[in-house]
Design an enzyme around this catalytic site. Sequence first.
Site, PDB file in Angstrom:
ATOM      1  N   ARG A 250       0.835  -1.202   0.000  1.00 19.81           N
ATOM      2  CA  ARG A 250       0.000   0.000   0.000  1.00 19.81           C
ATOM      3  C   ARG A 250       0.872   1.256   0.000  1.00 19.81           C
ATOM      4  NH1 ARG A 250      -3.902   1.414   5.127  1.00 19.81           N
ATOM      5  NH2 ARG A 250      -4.953   3.259   4.265  1.00 19.81           N
TER       6      ARG A 250
ATOM      7  N   ASN B  63     -10.913  -3.416   0.355  1.00 20.69           N
ATOM      8  CA  ASN B  63     -10.860  -2.309  -0.606  1.00 20.69           C
ATOM      9  C   ASN B  63     -10.013  -2.659  -1.816  1.00 20.69           C
ATOM     10  OD1 ASN B  63     -12.437  -0.122   0.087  1.00 20.69           O
ATOM     11  ND2 ASN B  63     -11.084   0.417   1.790  1.00 20.69           N
TER      12      ASN B  63
ATOM     13  N   CYS C  94     -19.621  -1.082   3.246  1.00 25.21           N
ATOM     14  CA  CYS C  94     -18.735   0.024   3.565  1.00 25.21           C
ATOM     15  C   CYS C  94     -19.440   0.878   4.596  1.00 25.21           C
ATOM     16  CB  CYS C  94     -18.448   0.838   2.306  1.00 25.21           C
ATOM     17  SG  CYS C  94     -17.414   2.273   2.645  1.00 25.21           S
TER      18      CYS C  94
ATOM     19  N   HIS D 132     -17.404   4.915  -2.137  1.00 23.37           N
ATOM     20  CA  HIS D 132     -16.516   6.069  -1.932  1.00 23.37           C
ATOM     21  C   HIS D 132     -16.819   7.212  -2.898  1.00 23.37           C
ATOM     22  CE1 HIS D 132     -13.251   4.004   0.684  1.00 23.37           C
ATOM     23  NE2 HIS D 132     -14.474   3.809   1.117  1.00 23.37           N
TER      24      HIS D 132
ATOM     25  N   TYR E  47     -14.585  11.128   0.597  1.00 20.15           N
ATOM     26  CA  TYR E  47     -13.677  10.874  -0.515  1.00 20.15           C
ATOM     27  C   TYR E  47     -13.899  11.835  -1.691  1.00 20.15           C
ATOM     28  CZ  TYR E  47     -12.174   6.736   1.930  1.00 20.15           C
ATOM     29  OH  TYR E  47     -11.648   5.891   2.860  1.00 20.15           O
TER      30      TYR E  47
END
Lengths: 416, 416, 416, 416
Positions: D90, D144, D165, D195, D239
């Site tokens: 990540r 995710n 979510c 998101h 987001y």
Amino acid sequence: MKITIIGAGSPYTPELVQKLAEEQGAMPVGELCLMDIDEKRLEIMHGFCRRYGKRLGLRAEITATTDRERALDGADFVNTQIRVGGNKARARDERIAISLGLVGQETTGAGGFMKGMRTIPVMLGIAHEMERRCPDAWMINYTNPTGLVTEAVNKYSKAKMVGLCSGGFHARWVTSKALGVEAGRVRYDLFGLNHLSFAHNITVDGRSLTDEEFEKVAEAAGSPGKDIVMMIRAVPIGYLDWYFHTEKKMAELKAAPLTRGEQVLALEDELYAAFADPACDSRPAVLDKRGGGGYADVAISAMKAIWLDEETWLPANVPNRGTVPFLPDDAVIETMCWADAGGFRPVAVPGKPPHLESVRGLVCAVKNYEQLAVEAAVTGNREKALLALMAHPLVGDYDVAKEVLGKMGGIVCLPC
Amino acid sequence: MKITIIGAGSPYTPELVQKLAEEQGAMPVGELCLMDIDEKRLEIMHGFCRRYGKRLGLRAEITATTDRERALDGADFVNTQIRVGGNKARARDERIAISLGLVGQETTGAGGFMKGMRTIPVMLGIAHEMERRCPDAWMINYTNPTGLVTEAVNKYSKAKMVGLCSGGFHARWVTSKALGVEAGRVRYDLFGLNHLSFAHNITVDGRSLTDEEFEKVAEAAGSPGKDIVMMIRAVPIGYLDWYFHTEKKMAELKAAPLTRGEQVLALEDELYAAFADPACDSRPAVLDKRGGGGYADVAISAMKAIWLDEETWLPANVPNRGTVPFLPDDAVIETMCWADAGGFRPVAVPGKPPHLESVRGLVCAVKNYEQLAVEAAVTGNREKALLALMAHPLVGDYDVAKEVLGKMGGIVCLPC
Amino acid sequence: MKITIIGAGSPYTPELVQKLAEEQGAMPVGELCLMDIDEKRLEIMHGFCRRYGKRLGLRAEITATTDRERALDGADFVNTQIRVGGNKARARDERIAISLGLVGQETTGAGGFMKGMRTIPVMLGIAHEMERRCPDAWMINYTNPTGLVTEAVNKYSKAKMVGLCSGGFHARWVTSKALGVEAGRVRYDLFGLNHLSFAHNITVDGRSLTDEEFEKVAEAAGSPGKDIVMMIRAVPIGYLDWYFHTEKKMAELKAAPLTRGEQVLALEDELYAAFADPACDSRPAVLDKRGGGGYADVAISAMKAIWLDEETWLPANVPNRGTVPFLPDDAVIETMCWADAGGFRPVAVPGKPPHLESVRGLVCAVKNYEQLAVEAAVTGNREKALLALMAHPLVGDYDVAKEVLGKMGGIVCLPC
Amino acid sequence: MKITIIGAGSPYTPELVQKLAEEQGAMPVGELCLMDIDEKRLEIMHGFCRRYGKRLGLRAEITATTDRERALDGADFVNTQIRVGGNKARARDERIAISLGLVGQETTGAGGFMKGMRTIPVMLGIAHEMERRCPDAWMINYTNPTGLVTEAVNKYSKAKMVGLCSGGFHARWVTSKALGVEAGRVRYDLFGLNHLSFAHNITVDGRSLTDEEFEKVAEAAGSPGKDIVMMIRAVPIGYLDWYFHTEKKMAELKAAPLTRGEQVLALEDELYAAFADPACDSRPAVLDKRGGGGYADVAISAMKAIWLDEETWLPANVPNRGTVPFLPDDAVIETMCWADAGGFRPVAVPGKPPHLESVRGLVCAVKNYEQLAVEAAVTGNREKALLALMAHPLVGDYDVAKEVLGKMGGIVCLPC
């Protein structure tokens, strides 16, 4: 909380009194206001409901009035169960239709058309009055033809409104009985229109039926017969007979000494005499002879969902708005809904039901008729009325359509 | 260039010979190959066409064969005009339908259904042969029921194919005659299906008709009558009578001593005798008695558009793919097309025709029938066949549908 | 026949004079009326066009006026080629955009937005005047940003109008050059919006390109580069660079001493001096330096299609109405059309182009911006303007959007 | 009942243990099976969860295994919370993105893309294993990027699966706090993607918010700021900043000494040391520093809805199938659902939300990216990967897209 019943002189009123009594723990009612334009029936029903309510322990005050404005003032729910012209007009519709070789029935075909033309203007009058006197109230309609009435009010009024019909639970009862499971465990998707809806994707506890189970359900479904239910793999409500067993049904209609309207009419004196009896404080036996009704369950569910913001799954007639992609957005459809204080929203159907492809055309044709009929009722336009009848799969013929219009004696059109 | 005619024994062949002669300046043909499974008729028609072509100055070599494979080898265009079972089978369809109180007609209703079941497997056979022997050729189809046949071939074969019907120009001829203007100056949009299409937004030289002009057109339109044409503000082709004048048409069918199929059958001996006459080198008079045909104009237009990449506006049956948003994407519709070497593309209709809202349901219902019927023909599935008939607005009744299936003696299903 | 040019002082006018001269055999023009609000340029261009027309043998009377009402009276075609605020305003747009790190270009991005806000109210004024003075006339628009202007006029006026752009033929020229075939033999489908359209299904004489041929076309296509053209298997017009080569293009913009608007502005004195020269009766050389234009071909095609009812295939900007199912019905799209006296109708695309799935989102995003920008221009609503810029893939950022609005100094909104 | 957690070594596991303990009265769990490929972390978490569960009175047997097949055998629910490559990967994604001037974030932009490419093949592996070992089990995913993962599994596997979510409840919490009402009384419609979803039509007890109330909510909403929330009259989740405050967010990313991934990575030793402490039987304080999580509430709601057939309203990621008409049918969207034993069905939105017209393009563009990215992950096709990045509103540029692909070192593609 104030609940108003428009058309309260109807024998459908007592079952609502009974349900309100049963549910008053969860949803206490302050005033139950009975409204009708028939003074005599209103008085009889008012007397009976007070006795009946008292016996059942209903704490609501039961009032009565022939003044529609007063009835609507401050209402939270307006239950509409009117019959414009009474059963006399209904019987006349039926006879006109049968004499022309057409289906004489109060929700479908030429019979339903004539009833709709008479009823829509009155329903719109009630809706417009609601806009002024109780704009936050919900109209809970079970006045027939529900598909036409619900579409008309949704299109031409700002009143909050939902069209209910006990038929949306038909597949639940059938499945429950066929498989010996509690009705509440049965769910499904519902596709179509009022009195032309199809329950598919039936589940028990969320599990799809096996082929053996579905066969049992098909056997229990009654009309239009096991064969058809198996072919479309869906449980329609009984009105499908008018389309798929037209010949048989027409033969029955012609052979019957009395139409359904005439039967009910013949019982009215006896029925109201029973209600009028000051000693009578429970459901009179003659009511069983009359039949009909059954709306109270779904009506109470809807009112509880709204009043208590109680998340509820129930069949209702609501604007399409994309739920069925091949029907117009403003078409009222019958579908399973999610109801709560915010209103009624269709539960989307995951994927297209392949077996229902075979009734797609029928549903389109009937909805086409319904939309044209609503326009005819609202505008009073004779051409629209003719086109509506020509669009109906059970009429179609232009000359016959003209005869229907001729015999019904013109479309009444109130300004709306 | 090689043009093949499948079913060339048909009396429709000479009009194609004539048109090819007229157009050979622009589109010279090398070989015109006549193919039929009926040796005798093929021989007669071969003889006649050679004499007729010679008289007209057609420079193409005219060949004949009963061998389908040889006929298709190297073809550029394959004109399909077959009649599976001949007029005998057609007359039988008509009689079965009439005996059950149904429309007995070779493209619509139960009659069209029976013809479709018999014809689709053969047409798919030809299409699959084309995939192998002339994959770049175009099938120019005017075999009925065109709607069913075109949908079946488009769905289940990779052959290039278009379904033509002279009916798409009906409104042009009617308008031309009513207003005294040259046909080529008349244009319109076309909405619907084969034998159920509606010409609207009619223009002359690009200018919309006035109300007075439209009234004249409505008067000239013939069936289904001026009233209906005025109400829908569109010119339908004559087949609409089956839906909007069902009673009258059924009465006519029942009263007629001979069905259309029987009439044609009765003329066949005389007709083929005329063609067989070695002295005969022009259209025999008996052909007028027979009637039918009229496809050659539109067929030649389509072939010229493709062969010469000549931009052409013409009515055709093609997959919907969004042209009519409420019909499935794979439904074949009849619409005005733009044709050129790249094929046939629907000309999009700007805005929705409001008057045609009144036939939306009918079109959906008939297309639903057509799609189910195609599935039935391709799979041989009896349930699909039943559902198809039940979906047809001119059948509907389940018991009657079963009788149709019973009497037609099973669906033939060739592998495809 | 009367053709009016609004904004006739523009150097684009002579190419129209030339084409009208070339085509006057087929389409003779009675009056060519030049209209502009800039008296001086109008006078210069009027003088030049008369000399130029005379030399070319154009028989039309060429008139000039600053009075818009008189110019529109009795017009059959109204060619709109205005530039509100002139190239000075354009250069200012470009500089504002570049100073904020944005694309400064007159049709796309923040630059196109500012031009649109300024142009739409004026174009609607012309359209409304046309409704009164020449309701049957066609507005042939090539005023940029064409996408915005065409959508605004189609939505908010009843004037007949089509938006043209030479870019729709880009793929034809590219293919013609790459394969050495005559341009007229090349056809394709066109998907997208003005300055964001993609030519796919390219054919030569109706035959699809082979992979080898397509590769040659991709090589010849120029921007946005062979790689991208190969990936999407479609030929976009050059403006796609702004989206797929944003960094490079922004670097170029920043590095250039003059913006495109500034370059054109710098040439104006020289250009008009050349036109003003009484000896000049042919295209002055300085016009090549200026560039731009190229609309006359497509404009004449459109006018001929309408005036002569001549069936013509040409790219145009028209309301979507279902042509691209995922865009709103009222969105103006760029598509291949069938044009004739009845107007412009999209040629439906058979099947969905799979490779263009990859630009579906981009097209949706830009159209979303366009629709919001039109609303902003028509209502003068600052929030709509902000939302429009935020919806644009080349702006997006809220703070930057606010700066654009701040620097452009308010949206002008004329009543419409 | 057996619940399996895939990726159970994650610090998100304890919150699920806690919720299962709280809800075990209604939904008792037989076995809670922890599965991870990281033996060490699995052992630590297994130890901690047993101590923690014991303290909370959880009666389920807690097992652990690194064998995925055994973990899935007989499972009723499979909670997937994997992180392929761990926080190291990540952090690398984030750094690659930032170095190219792009958003480095694990669900959105180039960062989300790289994570998606790595994660989808593994998730499909789990799903296919479920098809074999526990075909009736539900995959409850909060791995995710949820939008990509849910679409991939729904398209390419037959496993039952829903994407959850916590963000779907963001507007509920915001409204609850802003108006001081209990969260359960707040409902709304949800439009968009994971998101990138927007809560609109917010109600309290079924009553729409007043303008004053909405303003309070907008103030409390935090990102993307009150102004934007007021303009779109909807509450998006945080987001959205990546799209509407790109410049600010990029500046923050560049200025931060550590990326989010690097921060979490830096805490890992401390975190696992705390979990490993044999004395530790409650949530360690260091977990607050880590943040994240919050899924347990919605995960438990979903499992209860299914297991107990309890009608539940909750946000979920499910296939579109017509819910949002301008997105493809197979696109996974985030929407309010009706959940019960039969699964998750979107609650249809009555009417189109006019204010959300302004984000329609953005949603289309991001979904276009998502669909292309899923194809890239499943096929390993580099062109699809490039097209995906070019379709992403936060990438777009072709050269930059190529650099992302270059630096991420190829797409891994497992057979699926």
